[in-house]
Design a protein around this motif. Sequence first.
Motif, PDB file in Angstrom:
ATOM      1  N   TYR A  29       0.830  -1.212   0.000  1.00 32.64           N
ATOM      2  CA  TYR A  29       0.000   0.000   0.000  1.00 32.64           C
ATOM      3  C   TYR A  29       0.865   1.263   0.000  1.00 32.64           C
ATOM      4  CZ  TYR A  29      -3.219   3.631   1.435  1.00 32.64           C
ATOM      5  OH  TYR A  29      -3.942   4.796   1.482  1.00 32.64           O
ATOM      6  N   ALA A  30       1.861   1.303   0.889  1.00 35.92           N
ATOM      7  CA  ALA A  30       2.677   2.511   1.049  1.00 35.92           C
ATOM      8  C   ALA A  30       3.600   2.772  -0.139  1.00 35.92           C
ATOM      9  CB  ALA A  30       3.505   2.421   2.327  1.00 35.92           C
ATOM     10  N   LEU A  31       4.112   1.732  -0.755  1.00 34.35           N
ATOM     11  CA  LEU A  31       5.099   1.915  -1.816  1.00 34.35           C
ATOM     12  C   LEU A  31       4.513   1.851  -3.227  1.00 34.35           C
ATOM     13  CD1 LEU A  31       8.004  -0.215  -0.325  1.00 34.35           C
ATOM     14  CD2 LEU A  31       7.723   2.272  -0.245  1.00 34.35           C
ATOM     15  N   ILE A  32       3.339   1.235  -3.388  1.00 40.74           N
ATOM     16  CA  ILE A  32       2.784   1.083  -4.737  1.00 40.74           C
ATOM     17  C   ILE A  32       1.400   1.715  -4.859  1.00 40.74           C
ATOM     18  CG2 ILE A  32       2.049  -0.595  -6.480  1.00 40.74           C
ATOM     19  CD1 ILE A  32       4.197  -2.506  -5.322  1.00 40.74           C
ATOM     20  N   TRP A  33       0.451   1.244  -4.081  1.00 36.90           N
ATOM     21  CA  TRP A  33      -0.950   1.646  -4.263  1.00 36.90           C
ATOM     22  C   TRP A  33      -1.182   3.135  -3.982  1.00 36.90           C
ATOM     23  CZ3 TRP A  33      -4.834  -0.551  -6.636  1.00 36.90           C
ATOM     24  CH2 TRP A  33      -6.096  -0.013  -6.461  1.00 36.90           C
ATOM     25  N   HIS A  34      -0.752   3.637  -2.853  1.00 38.53           N
ATOM     26  CA  HIS A  34      -0.989   5.046  -2.488  1.00 38.53           C
ATOM     27  C   HIS A  34      -0.334   6.018  -3.479  1.00 38.53           C
ATOM     28  CE1 HIS A  34      -1.973   8.449  -0.009  1.00 38.53           C
ATOM     29  NE2 HIS A  34      -0.693   8.797   0.033  1.00 38.53           N
ATOM     30  N   PRO A  35       0.952   5.837  -3.833  1.00 37.87           N
ATOM     31  CA  PRO A  35       1.531   6.758  -4.824  1.00 37.87           C
ATOM     32  C   PRO A  35       0.815   6.717  -6.172  1.00 37.87           C
ATOM     33  CG  PRO A  35       3.276   5.571  -3.695  1.00 37.87           C
ATOM     34  CD  PRO A  35       1.980   4.956  -3.267  1.00 37.87           C
ATOM     35  N   MET A  36       0.369   5.529  -6.598  1.00 39.86           N
ATOM     36  CA  MET A  36      -0.341   5.429  -7.871  1.00 39.86           C
ATOM     37  C   MET A  36      -1.657   6.195  -7.837  1.00 39.86           C
ATOM     38  SD  MET A  36      -0.069   1.706  -9.781  1.00 39.86           S
ATOM     39  CE  MET A  36      -1.552   1.194  -9.030  1.00 39.86           C
ATOM     40  N   ARG A  42      -3.974  13.611  -9.031  1.00 35.47           N
ATOM     41  CA  ARG A  42      -3.354  14.876  -9.437  1.00 35.47           C
ATOM     42  C   ARG A  42      -3.447  15.072 -10.941  1.00 35.47           C
ATOM     43  NH1 ARG A  42       0.920  13.890  -5.469  1.00 35.47           N
ATOM     44  NH2 ARG A  42       1.970  12.750  -7.123  1.00 35.47           N
ATOM     45  N   ALA A  43      -3.227  14.010 -11.706  1.00 28.03           N
ATOM     46  CA  ALA A  43      -3.310  14.105 -13.168  1.00 28.03           C
ATOM     47  C   ALA A  43      -4.744  14.425 -13.600  1.00 28.03           C
ATOM     48  CB  ALA A  43      -2.834  12.811 -13.808  1.00 28.03           C
ATOM     49  N   GLN A  44      -5.709  13.817 -12.960  1.00 24.97           N
ATOM     50  CA  GLN A  44      -7.116  14.085 -13.280  1.00 24.97           C
ATOM     51  C   GLN A  44      -7.465  15.538 -12.968  1.00 24.97           C
ATOM     52  OE1 GLN A  44      -9.118  11.976 -14.802  1.00 24.97           O
ATOM     53  NE2 GLN A  44     -10.836  13.377 -14.798  1.00 24.97           N
ATOM     54  N   GLN A  45      -7.000  16.068 -11.830  1.00 26.44           N
ATOM     55  CA  GLN A  45      -7.263  17.454 -11.467  1.00 26.44           C
ATOM     56  C   GLN A  45      -6.592  18.409 -12.445  1.00 26.44           C
ATOM     57  OE1 GLN A  45      -9.376  18.671  -9.366  1.00 26.44           O
ATOM     58  NE2 GLN A  45      -8.815  20.753  -9.852  1.00 26.44           N
ATOM     59  N   ALA A  46      -5.377  18.080 -12.872  1.00 27.48           N
ATOM     60  CA  ALA A  46      -4.679  18.922 -13.853  1.00 27.48           C
ATOM     61  C   ALA A  46      -5.426  18.931 -15.181  1.00 27.48           C
ATOM     62  CB  ALA A  46      -3.245  18.418 -14.056  1.00 27.48           C
ATOM     63  N   LEU A  47      -5.952  17.785 -15.581  1.00 28.63           N
ATOM     64  CA  LEU A  47      -6.724  17.706 -16.818  1.00 28.63           C
ATOM     65  C   LEU A  47      -7.980  18.566 -16.739  1.00 28.63           C
ATOM     66  CD1 LEU A  47      -7.136  16.400 -19.610  1.00 28.63           C
ATOM     67  CD2 LEU A  47      -8.372  14.568 -18.437  1.00 28.63           C
ATOM     68  N   VAL A  48      -8.675  18.513 -15.618  1.00 27.03           N
ATOM     69  CA  VAL A  48      -9.879  19.327 -15.437  1.00 27.03           C
ATOM     70  C   VAL A  48      -9.517  20.812 -15.483  1.00 27.03           C
ATOM     71  CG1 VAL A  48     -11.635  19.991 -13.739  1.00 27.03           C
ATOM     72  CG2 VAL A  48     -11.189  17.579 -14.193  1.00 27.03           C
ATOM     73  N   SER A  49      -8.440  21.189 -14.812  1.00 26.64           N
ATOM     74  CA  SER A  49      -8.008  22.591 -14.795  1.00 26.64           C
ATOM     75  C   SER A  49      -7.641  23.072 -16.191  1.00 26.64           C
ATOM     76  CB  SER A  49      -6.817  22.739 -13.854  1.00 26.64           C
ATOM     77  OG  SER A  49      -6.315  24.044 -13.899  1.00 26.64           O
ATOM     78  N   LYS A  50      -6.904  22.267 -16.936  1.00 26.46           N
ATOM     79  CA  LYS A  50      -6.512  22.652 -18.295  1.00 26.46           C
ATOM     80  C   LYS A  50      -7.733  22.747 -19.209  1.00 26.46           C
ATOM     81  CE  LYS A  50      -2.005  22.325 -17.589  1.00 26.46           C
ATOM     82  NZ  LYS A  50      -1.170  23.441 -17.428  1.00 26.46           N
ATOM     83  N   SER A  51      -8.703  21.857 -19.028  1.00 28.33           N
ATOM     84  CA  SER A  51      -9.925  21.904 -19.830  1.00 28.33           C
ATOM     85  C   SER A  51     -10.711  23.180 -19.543  1.00 28.33           C
ATOM     86  CB  SER A  51     -10.798  20.685 -19.547  1.00 28.33           C
ATOM     87  OG  SER A  51     -10.148  19.504 -19.926  1.00 28.33           O
ATOM     88  N   GLU A  52     -10.789  23.568 -18.268  1.00 28.58           N
ATOM     89  CA  GLU A  52     -11.478  24.808 -17.906  1.00 28.58           C
ATOM     90  C   GLU A  52     -10.775  26.009 -18.520  1.00 28.58           C
ATOM     91  OE1 GLU A  52     -11.511  24.775 -13.657  1.00 28.58           O
ATOM     92  OE2 GLU A  52     -13.215  23.405 -13.543  1.00 28.58           O
ATOM     93  N   THR A  53      -9.461  26.017 -18.481  1.00 27.43           N
ATOM     94  CA  THR A  53      -8.699  27.119 -19.066  1.00 27.43           C
ATOM     95  C   THR A  53      -8.915  27.190 -20.574  1.00 27.43           C
ATOM     96  OG1 THR A  53      -7.029  26.912 -17.336  1.00 27.43           O
ATOM     97  CG2 THR A  53      -6.405  28.123 -19.314  1.00 27.43           C
TER      98      THR A  53
END
Length: 156
Positions: A29-36, A42-53
């Motif tokens: 969990y700590a080394l694989i699942w949580h970072p993924m 974060r990538a999904q939030q960046a995509l939403v932000s770029k789409s809004e812009t």
Amino acid sequence: MKEWYLRQSPRDRMIVVVVSALTILGLIYALIWHPMTTSQARAQQALVSKSETLEFVRRGAAQLKGANAGSSQRKTSDKAPYLLIDQVIRQASMDPPERVEPSGANGARVQYAEVEFDKLVRVLAELELYGLQVSTLTISRKNQGTVSARFNMERS
């Protein structure tokens, strides 16, 4: 280690197996699942932000095209481009830019740390009526309705 394990009572062996399994699950969990999952969020939030812009810029472009279509009268001025830009900005009741400087014989560079996008679009449309064309334009979204902008305009 095997000898130590075999010397333990069956109850202690079961505890070692359970603790080992929980440790392995915790490490996965700590080394694989949580970072993924966090990087995916974060990538999904960046995509939403770029789409809004992008949608924000498209609406501004549509406003700019509409403003140009409504006022097709050419205006003339013998002022240097940087002086003309300053004059049009003042007439639009905008805050003065951080920098307006000449760029070659027929151009000017303008820089804003924060400006209302709608007013900026109207000023650019007005300047195009004077024969100035945007050669480069860099816009970054700041707050709701405001952007930081840096652009070069040249007389065509």
